[in-house]
Design an enzyme around this catalytic site. Structure first.
Site, PDB file in Angstrom:
ATOM      1  N   SER A  81      30.658  42.093  36.793  1.00 12.50           N
ATOM      2  CA  SER A  81      30.247  40.845  37.436  1.00 12.50           C
ATOM      3  C   SER A  81      29.304  41.165  38.580  1.00 12.50           C
ATOM      4  CB  SER A  81      31.464  40.089  37.982  1.00 12.50           C
ATOM      5  OG  SER A  81      31.028  39.034  38.829  1.00 12.50           O
TER       6      SER A  81
ATOM      7  N   HIS B 253      27.879  40.055  33.446  1.00  9.30           N
ATOM      8  CA  HIS B 253      28.599  38.808  33.704  1.00  9.30           C
ATOM      9  C   HIS B 253      28.009  38.102  34.925  1.00  9.30           C
ATOM     10  CE1 HIS B 253      32.049  36.115  33.241  1.00  9.30           C
ATOM     11  NE2 HIS B 253      32.151  36.117  34.557  1.00  9.30           N
TER      12      HIS B 253
ATOM     13  N   ASP C 232      28.506  35.045  37.425  1.00 10.27           N
ATOM     14  CA  ASP C 232      29.423  34.051  37.975  1.00 10.27           C
ATOM     15  C   ASP C 232      28.636  33.010  38.774  1.00 10.27           C
ATOM     16  OD1 ASP C 232      32.096  34.817  37.185  1.00 10.27           O
ATOM     17  OD2 ASP C 232      31.828  36.608  38.405  1.00 10.27           O
TER      18      ASP C 232
ATOM     19  N   MET D 278      28.573  29.617  40.792  1.00  2.00           N
ATOM     20  CA  MET D 278      29.495  28.765  41.554  1.00  2.00           C
ATOM     21  C   MET D 278      28.701  27.749  42.376  1.00  2.00           C
ATOM     22  SD  MET D 278      32.170  31.638  42.947  1.00  2.00           S
ATOM     23  CE  MET D 278      32.703  32.994  41.907  1.00  2.00           C
TER      24      MET D 278
ATOM     25  N   HIS E 235      29.041  32.453  33.235  1.00  2.00           N
ATOM     26  CA  HIS E 235      30.284  31.730  33.499  1.00  2.00           C
ATOM     27  C   HIS E 235      29.995  30.624  34.510  1.00  2.00           C
ATOM     28  CE1 HIS E 235      34.590  32.023  35.399  1.00  2.00           C
ATOM     29  NE2 HIS E 235      34.399  30.873  34.770  1.00  2.00           N
TER      30      HIS E 235
ATOM     31  N   MET F 295      30.941  27.919  36.817  1.00  2.00           N
ATOM     32  CA  MET F 295      32.003  27.295  37.613  1.00  2.00           C
ATOM     33  C   MET F 295      31.356  26.171  38.416  1.00  2.00           C
ATOM     34  SD  MET F 295      34.049  30.772  38.711  1.00  2.00           S
ATOM     35  CE  MET F 295      32.645  31.862  38.458  1.00  2.00           C
TER      36      MET F 295
ATOM     37  N   MET G 135      41.027  32.938  33.113  1.00  2.02           N
ATOM     38  CA  MET G 135      40.982  33.389  34.493  1.00  2.02           C
ATOM     39  C   MET G 135      42.308  34.046  34.862  1.00  2.02           C
ATOM     40  SD  MET G 135      37.967  32.708  35.444  1.00  2.02           S
ATOM     41  CE  MET G 135      38.181  33.208  37.163  1.00  2.02           C
TER      42      MET G 135
ATOM     43  N   ASP H  73      38.955  37.485  33.427  1.00  2.00           N
ATOM     44  CA  ASP H  73      38.152  37.610  34.643  1.00  2.00           C
ATOM     45  C   ASP H  73      39.062  37.474  35.859  1.00  2.00           C
ATOM     46  OD1 ASP H  73      36.308  37.483  36.691  1.00  2.00           O
ATOM     47  OD2 ASP H  73      35.187  35.788  35.884  1.00  2.00           O
TER      48      ASP H  73
END
Length: 228
Positions: A10, A35, A37, A39, A68, A70, A139, A175
């Site tokens: 990540s 990966h 992330d 957010m 991913h 979020m 998660m 994750d």
């Protein structure tokens, strides 16, 4: 069906002042996927980066970009992340009112579709969308920050999801808190894709990254080769 083990560093734990170099480094040092992330400060209590950053680092690695999301809402941004170069786009079941529609939107871009579940979300919410999925991301921490402690109760959920999938060609990704110590637990339960941030980037040099990735992989492969 046994899926190949994939280690997905990540970049949330990378040095953002030289992000492209960091992506290229983990690529060279053994990463299978990269990966991402994403957010938004709304669905989760943190803000990271968006499509322009992903587009900027896309040339740093030819490996699979595992995005991913979020973010809430997610549907209005799916096309932008696809155009930025993401190969797999994962949305949270908790962040969309119409999960099936969100997965269709991802597939319409030509990308692979994933769904993520928070630790307290039951796996039953994905029962009726399994045939739209390429990836299920479970998660093993509450989303929003790197460096959190692994939540052991998710291990049983992994096993239930593995049974639910049957022979469908779906990757099970985990994750949060993945280390050489926790990797065997999730792989033995049925996971095959392991996201690791702090455990990969600790040390801060490519040589550290290589050793860290190798340690996670060795632990995971040991569990994968052990009869159930």
């Amino acid at each position: 069906m046994t899926r190949p083990i994939a280690i997905a560093p990540s970049i949330l734990s990378a040095d953002f002042s030289r992000l492209g170099e960091e992506v290229a480094a983990v690529d060279r040092m053994g990463a299978d996927w990269i990966h991402l992330d994403v957010m938004d400060g709304h669905f989760v209590p943190n803000i990271t980066f968006g499509p322009p950053i992903i587009k900027a680092i896309r040339a740093s690695s030819a490996k699979l970009f595992d995005c991913h999301l979020m973010i809430e809402p997610c549907d209005p941004y799916i096309e932008a992340f696809a155009e930025a170069g993401c190969d797999v786009i994962t949305v949270h079941a908790e962040a969309t009112k119409h999960l099936d529609r969100s997965l269709q939107a991802i597939k319409a871009t030509g990308k692979k579709a994933g769904v993520s579940l928070n630790p307290s979300t039951p796996e039953s919410v994905i029962q009726y969308v399994l045939d739209r999925l390429d990836l299920i991301l479970l998660m093993t921490v509450n989303p929003g920050f790197g460096g959190q402690a692994f939540i052991p109760s998710v291990v049983d959920k992994i096993a239930r999801v593995k049974a639910m999938i049957g022979d469908r060609p779906i990757d099970i990704e985990v994750d949060g808190g993945i280390t050489p110590e926790t990797a065997p637990l999730v792989v033995a339960a049925g996971a095959n894709a392991l996201v690791a941030g702090s455990a990969v980037f600790k040390g801060g040099t490519p040589q550290h990254y290589e050793r860290n990735i190798a340690a996670i992989r060795e632990a995971a492969m040991g569990a994968a080769s052990t009869p159930a």
